[in-house]
Design an enzyme around this catalytic site. Structure first.
Site, short mmCIF file in Angstrom:
data_model
loop_
_atom_site.label_atom_id
_atom_site.label_comp_id
_atom_site.label_asym_id
_atom_site.label_seq_id
_atom_site.Cartn_x
_atom_site.Cartn_y
_atom_site.Cartn_z
N MET A 1 -12.08 4.92 -0.75
CA MET A 1 -12.75 5.21 0.52
C MET A 1 -13.30 6.62 0.46
SD MET A 1 -9.91 3.35 2.90
CE MET A 1 -8.74 3.39 1.55
N HIS B 1 -1.27 -1.20 -4.22
CA HIS B 1 -2.54 -0.84 -3.58
C HIS B 1 -2.58 0.67 -3.35
CE1 HIS B 1 -6.06 -1.86 -1.06
NE2 HIS B 1 -5.63 -0.93 -0.24
N MET C 1 -11.70 -5.98 5.23
CA MET C 1 -10.84 -5.06 5.98
C MET C 1 -10.51 -5.67 7.34
SD MET C 1 -10.27 -2.38 4.12
CE MET C 1 -9.43 -1.40 5.36
N ASP D 1 -6.98 -6.54 3.99
CA ASP D 1 -6.35 -5.22 3.99
C ASP D 1 -6.31 -4.66 5.41
OD1 ASP D 1 -5.37 -2.70 3.48
OD2 ASP D 1 -7.14 -2.01 2.37
N SER E 1 0.85 -1.19 0.00
CA SER E 1 0.00 0.00 0.00
C SER E 1 0.88 1.24 0.00
CB SER E 1 -0.90 0.02 1.23
OG SER E 1 -1.51 1.30 1.33
N ASP F 1 -4.75 3.75 -1.88
CA ASP F 1 -5.84 4.10 -0.97
C ASP F 1 -6.30 5.53 -1.22
OD1 ASP F 1 -6.12 1.74 0.79
OD2 ASP F 1 -4.04 2.18 1.32
N HIS G 1 -8.33 1.29 -3.99
CA HIS G 1 -9.27 1.09 -2.89
C HIS G 1 -9.90 2.45 -2.59
CE1 HIS G 1 -9.63 0.01 1.70
NE2 HIS G 1 -10.80 0.19 1.13
N MET H 1 -8.80 8.41 -0.29
CA MET H 1 -9.68 8.79 0.84
C MET H 1 -10.09 10.26 0.69
SD MET H 1 -7.66 7.11 4.07
CE MET H 1 -6.77 5.55 3.91
#
Ligand code: DX5
Ligand code: ZN
Length: 233
Positions: free
Chosen positions: A80, A45, A149, A187, A21, A47, A78, A49
């Site tokens: 979020m 990965h 998660m 994750d 990540s 993330d 991913h 957000m």
């Protein structure tokens, strides 16, 4: 790296994929940081957000498109954010290969599944620790990846939550029983200590942020995760 899972009704061989990540990387030189894992990782990965769905803000499409030319890894995005599916087209244009969205944000991803297929990107659903496996069950067959998660989404470096492992087992059983090729990702909080438990439960994609980029030798950290999960026999 492969490992037999005696718990599986089919006792099939499972290849473990490692997804570092980028959240735990040094953002001042992302190209250099990605270079440290390029040869060892299976996916990268990413993330995303928004400070609304989760109480943290990271990066979005401009960063993803900037790093796309420096890596051949599968970009596993991913998302979020609130309304994650409105970004599918932009994510595809930025270079996403797989986009995963939380079922807490999109309880019925039917339209997103169709749009992702039209955009020729992989689609996946994610469940946070408080969400039961049953929420993802209807969508598994349509997903390239399902994600359990093992921390509350929002931050790297949190402690692994072993209580989510039964959901990983349920997802693996579902995938195997139905003969699907859907990846089962876990994750959060993955380290050389926790990775074997995640793999034994049936996860075949392990996300690791701090355990990889927090190590002075990220490539060696990935090899270590492979080694400890390869011992699952
Ligand atoms: C948390 C993120 C994770 C995080 C993992 O919301 O989804 O991907 O980066 O970081 P570690 O491996 O440090 O728990
Ligand atoms: Zn993540």
């Amino acid at each position: 790296m492969t490992g037999d899972r005696p718990g599986s009704p089919y006792h099939c061989v499972m290849e473990i994929k490692i997804a570092p990540s980028l959240l735990a990387a040094d953002f001042s030189d992302l190209a250099e940081q990605i270079g440290t894992v390029e040869a060892e990782a299976d996916l990268l990965h990413l993330d995303v957000m928004d400070g609304h769905f989760v109480p943290n803000i990271t990066f979005g499409m401009p960063v993803i498109s900037s790093i796309r030319p420096v890596s051949n890894l599968v970009f596993d995005c991913h998302i979020m954010t609130t309304n994650p599916t409105v970004y599918l087209e932009e994510l595809a244009s930025a270079g996403a290969d797989i986009v995963t969205v939380h079922l807490e944000a999109v309880p019925d991803p039917t339209d997103a599944i169709k749009e992702a297929a039209a955009l020729d990107i992989g689609f996946g659903v994610v469940i946070s620790p408080h969400t039961p496996f049953a929420a993802m069950e209807p969508w598994i067959e349509s997903c390239r990846m399902v994600v359990v998660m093992s921390v509350h989404p929002g931050f790297g470096g949190q402690a692994f939550m072993p209580e989510v492992l039964p959901k990983v087992e349920q997802a693996r059983k579902w995938v195997d029983f139905h003969g699907l090729e859907t990846d089962v990702q876990i994750d959060g909080g993955i380290t050389p200590d926790t990775a074997p438990r995640a793999a034994a439960a049936g996860a075949n994609v392990l996300v690791a942020g701090s355990a990889v980029f927090g190590n002075e030798d990220p490539a060696a950290a990935i090899r270590e995760l492979r080694r400890v999960t390869g011992e699952q026999t």
